[in-house]
Design a protein around this motif. Structure first.
Motif, PDB file in Angstrom:
ATOM      1  N   PHE A   1      -6.740  -2.655   3.704  1.00  0.00           N
ATOM      2  CA  PHE A   1      -5.846  -1.504   3.522  1.00  0.00           C
ATOM      3  C   PHE A   1      -6.209  -0.694   2.278  1.00  0.00           C
ATOM      4  CE2 PHE A   1      -3.443  -3.858   6.708  1.00  0.00           C
ATOM      5  CZ  PHE A   1      -3.250  -2.823   7.609  1.00  0.00           C
ATOM      6  N   GLU A   2      -6.720  -1.362   1.240  1.00  0.00           N
ATOM      7  CA  GLU A   2      -7.197  -0.614   0.067  1.00  0.00           C
ATOM      8  C   GLU A   2      -8.347   0.310   0.491  1.00  0.00           C
ATOM      9  OE1 GLU A   2      -9.152  -1.304  -4.345  1.00  0.00           O
ATOM     10  OE2 GLU A   2      -9.958  -2.327  -2.591  1.00  0.00           O
ATOM     11  N   TRP A   3      -9.268  -0.250   1.298  1.00  0.00           N
ATOM     12  CA  TRP A   3     -10.397   0.545   1.798  1.00  0.00           C
ATOM     13  C   TRP A   3      -9.882   1.731   2.621  1.00  0.00           C
ATOM     14  CZ3 TRP A   3     -11.896   2.204   6.536  1.00  0.00           C
ATOM     15  CH2 TRP A   3     -13.163   2.760   6.628  1.00  0.00           C
ATOM     16  N   ALA A   4      -8.883   1.472   3.495  1.00  0.00           N
ATOM     17  CA  ALA A   4      -8.346   2.530   4.360  1.00  0.00           C
ATOM     18  C   ALA A   4      -7.668   3.629   3.538  1.00  0.00           C
ATOM     19  CB  ALA A   4      -7.372   1.927   5.367  1.00  0.00           C
ATOM     20  N   TYR A   5      -6.913   3.229   2.502  1.00  0.00           N
ATOM     21  CA  TYR A   5      -6.279   4.229   1.627  1.00  0.00           C
ATOM     22  C   TYR A   5      -7.338   5.125   0.979  1.00  0.00           C
ATOM     23  CZ  TYR A   5      -1.732   1.678   1.565  1.00  0.00           C
ATOM     24  OH  TYR A   5      -0.545   1.087   1.880  1.00  0.00           O
ATOM     25  N   LYS A   6      -8.431   4.498   0.528  1.00  0.00           N
ATOM     26  CA  LYS A   6      -9.472   5.244  -0.198  1.00  0.00           C
ATOM     27  C   LYS A   6     -10.362   6.072   0.727  1.00  0.00           C
ATOM     28  CE  LYS A   6     -10.556   2.957  -4.553  1.00  0.00           C
ATOM     29  NZ  LYS A   6     -10.416   1.484  -4.595  1.00  0.00           N
ATOM     30  N   ASN A   7     -10.692   5.496   1.888  1.00  0.00           N
ATOM     31  CA  ASN A   7     -11.733   6.085   2.739  1.00  0.00           C
ATOM     32  C   ASN A   7     -11.256   6.581   4.096  1.00  0.00           C
ATOM     33  OD1 ASN A   7     -14.126   5.180   0.981  1.00  0.00           O
ATOM     34  ND2 ASN A   7     -13.034   3.273   1.359  1.00  0.00           N
ATOM     35  N   GLY A   8     -10.006   6.308   4.416  1.00  0.00           N
ATOM     36  CA  GLY A   8      -9.555   6.596   5.787  1.00  0.00           C
ATOM     37  C   GLY A   8      -8.840   7.910   5.987  1.00  0.00           C
ATOM     38  N   GLY A   9      -8.722   8.709   4.930  1.00  0.00           N
ATOM     39  CA  GLY A   9      -7.947   9.949   5.011  1.00  0.00           C
ATOM     40  C   GLY A   9      -8.508  10.958   5.992  1.00  0.00           C
ATOM     41  N   LYS A  10      -9.843  11.094   6.018  1.00  0.00           N
ATOM     42  CA  LYS A  10     -10.477  12.091   6.884  1.00  0.00           C
ATOM     43  C   LYS A  10     -10.231  11.745   8.353  1.00  0.00           C
ATOM     44  CE  LYS A  10     -14.932  14.414   7.582  1.00  0.00           C
ATOM     45  NZ  LYS A  10     -15.365  13.878   8.882  1.00  0.00           N
ATOM     46  N   SER A  11     -10.435  10.469   8.715  1.00  0.00           N
ATOM     47  CA  SER A  11     -10.215  10.106  10.120  1.00  0.00           C
ATOM     48  C   SER A  11      -8.729  10.163  10.471  1.00  0.00           C
ATOM     49  CB  SER A  11     -10.827   8.746  10.456  1.00  0.00           C
ATOM     50  OG  SER A  11     -10.471   7.769   9.527  1.00  0.00           O
ATOM     51  N   ALA A  12      -7.845   9.917   9.496  1.00  0.00           N
ATOM     52  CA  ALA A  12      -6.405  10.055   9.743  1.00  0.00           C
ATOM     53  C   ALA A  12      -6.088  11.504  10.113  1.00  0.00           C
ATOM     54  CB  ALA A  12      -5.611   9.634   8.512  1.00  0.00           C
ATOM     55  N   THR A  13      -6.619  12.446   9.342  1.00  0.00           N
ATOM     56  CA  THR A  13      -6.375  13.870   9.606  1.00  0.00           C
ATOM     57  C   THR A  13      -6.953  14.287  10.961  1.00  0.00           C
ATOM     58  OG1 THR A  13      -6.430  14.287   7.240  1.00  0.00           O
ATOM     59  CG2 THR A  13      -6.646  16.203   8.658  1.00  0.00           C
ATOM     60  N   GLU A  14      -8.142  13.759  11.296  1.00  0.00           N
ATOM     61  CA  GLU A  14      -8.765  14.097  12.596  1.00  0.00           C
ATOM     62  C   GLU A  14      -7.872  13.700  13.763  1.00  0.00           C
ATOM     63  OE1 GLU A  14     -12.546  12.121  12.390  1.00  0.00           O
ATOM     64  OE2 GLU A  14     -13.325  13.597  10.960  1.00  0.00           O
ATOM     65  N   LEU A  15      -7.125  12.600  13.589  1.00  0.00           N
ATOM     66  CA  LEU A  15      -6.227  12.136  14.653  1.00  0.00           C
ATOM     67  C   LEU A  15      -4.796  12.647  14.453  1.00  0.00           C
ATOM     68  CD1 LEU A  15      -7.417   8.424  15.086  1.00  0.00           C
ATOM     69  CD2 LEU A  15      -7.735  10.295  16.701  1.00  0.00           C
ATOM     70  N   ASP A  16      -4.605  13.569  13.520  1.00  0.00           N
ATOM     71  CA  ASP A  16      -3.298  14.157  13.195  1.00  0.00           C
ATOM     72  C   ASP A  16      -2.272  13.155  12.677  1.00  0.00           C
ATOM     73  OD1 ASP A  16      -3.112  17.205  13.802  1.00  0.00           O
ATOM     74  OD2 ASP A  16      -4.394  16.364  15.354  1.00  0.00           O
ATOM     75  N   TYR A  17      -2.757  12.160  11.965  1.00  0.00           N
ATOM     76  CA  TYR A  17      -1.865  11.326  11.161  1.00  0.00           C
ATOM     77  C   TYR A  17      -1.861  11.902   9.751  1.00  0.00           C
ATOM     78  CZ  TYR A  17      -2.077   7.597  14.732  1.00  0.00           C
ATOM     79  OH  TYR A  17      -1.994   6.861  15.884  1.00  0.00           O
ATOM     80  N   VAL A  18      -0.998  11.353   8.899  1.00  0.00           N
ATOM     81  CA  VAL A  18      -0.941  11.794   7.505  1.00  0.00           C
ATOM     82  C   VAL A  18      -1.196  10.579   6.622  1.00  0.00           C
ATOM     83  CG1 VAL A  18       0.547  12.743   5.699  1.00  0.00           C
ATOM     84  CG2 VAL A  18       0.693  13.650   8.026  1.00  0.00           C
ATOM     85  N   ALA A  19      -2.204  10.691   5.759  1.00  0.00           N
ATOM     86  CA  ALA A  19      -2.527   9.581   4.856  1.00  0.00           C
ATOM     87  C   ALA A  19      -1.410   9.389   3.837  1.00  0.00           C
ATOM     88  CB  ALA A  19      -3.847   9.866   4.155  1.00  0.00           C
ATOM     89  N   ILE A  20      -1.260   8.165   3.363  1.00  0.00           N
ATOM     90  CA  ILE A  20      -0.269   7.864   2.326  1.00  0.00           C
ATOM     91  C   ILE A  20      -0.738   8.519   1.011  1.00  0.00           C
ATOM     92  CG2 ILE A  20       0.862   5.983   1.038  1.00  0.00           C
ATOM     93  CD1 ILE A  20       1.639   6.054   4.027  1.00  0.00           C
ATOM     94  N   PRO A  21       0.122   9.292   0.341  1.00  0.00           N
ATOM     95  CA  PRO A  21      -0.295   9.970  -0.898  1.00  0.00           C
ATOM     96  C   PRO A  21      -0.751   8.983  -1.980  1.00  0.00           C
ATOM     97  CG  PRO A  21       1.878  10.730  -0.175  1.00  0.00           C
ATOM     98  CD  PRO A  21       1.519   9.563   0.685  1.00  0.00           C
ATOM     99  N   GLU A  22      -1.672   9.452  -2.818  1.00  0.00           N
ATOM    100  CA  GLU A  22      -2.249   8.580  -3.867  1.00  0.00           C
ATOM    101  C   GLU A  22      -1.189   7.982  -4.785  1.00  0.00           C
ATOM    102  OE1 GLU A  22      -5.746   9.757  -6.321  1.00  0.00           O
ATOM    103  OE2 GLU A  22      -6.341  10.776  -4.463  1.00  0.00           O
TER     104      GLU A  22
END
Length: 334
Positions: A290-311
């Motif tokens: 999940f640390e990796w996903a928070y740091k690196n997963g934002g772009k793919s989250a946006t592509e699928l129209d999810y919203v990443a957890i704010p820093e």
């Protein structure tokens, strides 16, 4: 050559999770990228939030996932920690000829009356009044709902309960409710499939499923009186006022959020993990993912129209890991 392959596969870690179907598209995408980056894999079963809560309590998985956050007393009872992994939106979807995605307008009270079986035809006056100029057929409405214990249902029924007193008293909010009318589908997958199959149907799914299956979503009227379309911007707007720091277990509720551009059925999806990790290395692997996903997963989250957890929230989450998640000897895992 064969021996090196064997050694590396032994070294690679696998973590298991189960639960919510709402975040399944993004968890799958993250898992694939994570394996590419680290060699470690995540096996995630999309079985619904109710199943995820059961599985983590029974310790049959390394983490559970639920869109219905557990309250502090329930977390304490099972010695669980909880944190948000992703945010997204639940959208009404319809199967109607002659309309375009996002063309039909609905309100919370009308949507509630459809799900209560009070509004039964697409050309009912309650719907036509909201949609001047849209050709609505005189067809019966078939309601599609979630048949399994579902966080998506919890989010959807919470919203309907807030906007319709009749829905609140007649059905109420929950992961599994007694729907007065309609047909059930298992998972966001099952609801999407039923809506695709049944002409004149309406269902509710996480937005990524609507897009992937090319389902027709509707507009919704939000608390401030504006009609809005679902997308990552309107989900972000709904999440903007959240007070994560002061909410026990990060159990923030975004449904029917204030704000001109807020999508009214927005939600976070949560991870549940035992505070005492019998296998500390395995517990740490979950947190590393999940640390990796928070740091690196934002772009793919946006592509699928999810919203990443704010820093700023990620910081609070990682502090909670340090404080709460320990090995058998009481030493912090993170």
């Amino acid at each position: 050559m064969g021996s090196t392959v064997a050694v590396s596969s032994v070294m690679a870690a696998e973590i298991t999770g189960a639960g919510a179907s709402f975040p399944y598209p993004i968890y799958s995408k993250w898992a694939e990228a994570y394996k590419g980056a680290t060699g470690n894999s995540l096996n995630y079963q999309s079985i619904g939030s109710g199943g995820g809560i059961k599985q983590i309590k029974a310790k049959t998985v390394d983490f559970g996932a639920s869109d219905m956050p557990l309250q502090a007393k329930d977390l304490d009872a099972d010695n669980l920690a909880q944190f948000p992994a992703i945010m997204g939106g639940v959208v009404p979807v319809v199967n109607l000829d002659g309309v375009t995605p996002g063309e039909i307008k609905l309100t919370g009270p009308v949507l509630a009356d459809i799900y209560l079986g009070k509004v039964t035809k697409w050309n009912a006056p309650e719907i036509t009044a909201l949609n001047p100029g849209v050709k609505l057929p005189a067809a019966d409405i078939t309601v599609v709902y979630r048949a399994d214990g579902s966080g998506t249902s919890f989010v959807f029924t919470s919203y309907l309960s807030k906007t319709s007193p009749d829905f609140k008293s007649g059905v109420g909010a929950g992961t599994a409710v007694k729907w007065p009318v309609g047909v059930g589908g298992k998972g966001n997958e099952g609801v999407s499939a039923n809506v695709q199959k049944i002409k004149g149907s309406i269902g509710y799914v996480e937005y990524a499923y609507a897009k992937k299956n090319k389902l027709l979503h509707t507009q919704l009227k939000n608390r401030d009186g504006g009609f809005v379309q679902p997308d990552d911007e309107t989900f972000k707007a709904a999440a903007a006022g959240a007070d994560w720091a002061k909410t026990p277990g990060f159990a923030v509720d975004f449904t029917d959020a204030a704000g001109k551009t807020s999508w009214p059925i927005t939600s976070a999806s949560f991870i549940l993990i035992h505070k005492t990790q019998a296998d500390a290395a395995k517990g740490k692997e979950v947190l590393k993912f999940f640390e990796w996903a928070y740091k690196n997963g934002g772009k793919s989250a946006t592509e699928l129209d999810y919203v990443a957890i704010p820093e700023s929230v990620v910081k609070l989450v990682e502090e909670s890991w340090k404080a709460q998640i320990k090995d058998n000897a009481g030493k912090a895992v993170w």
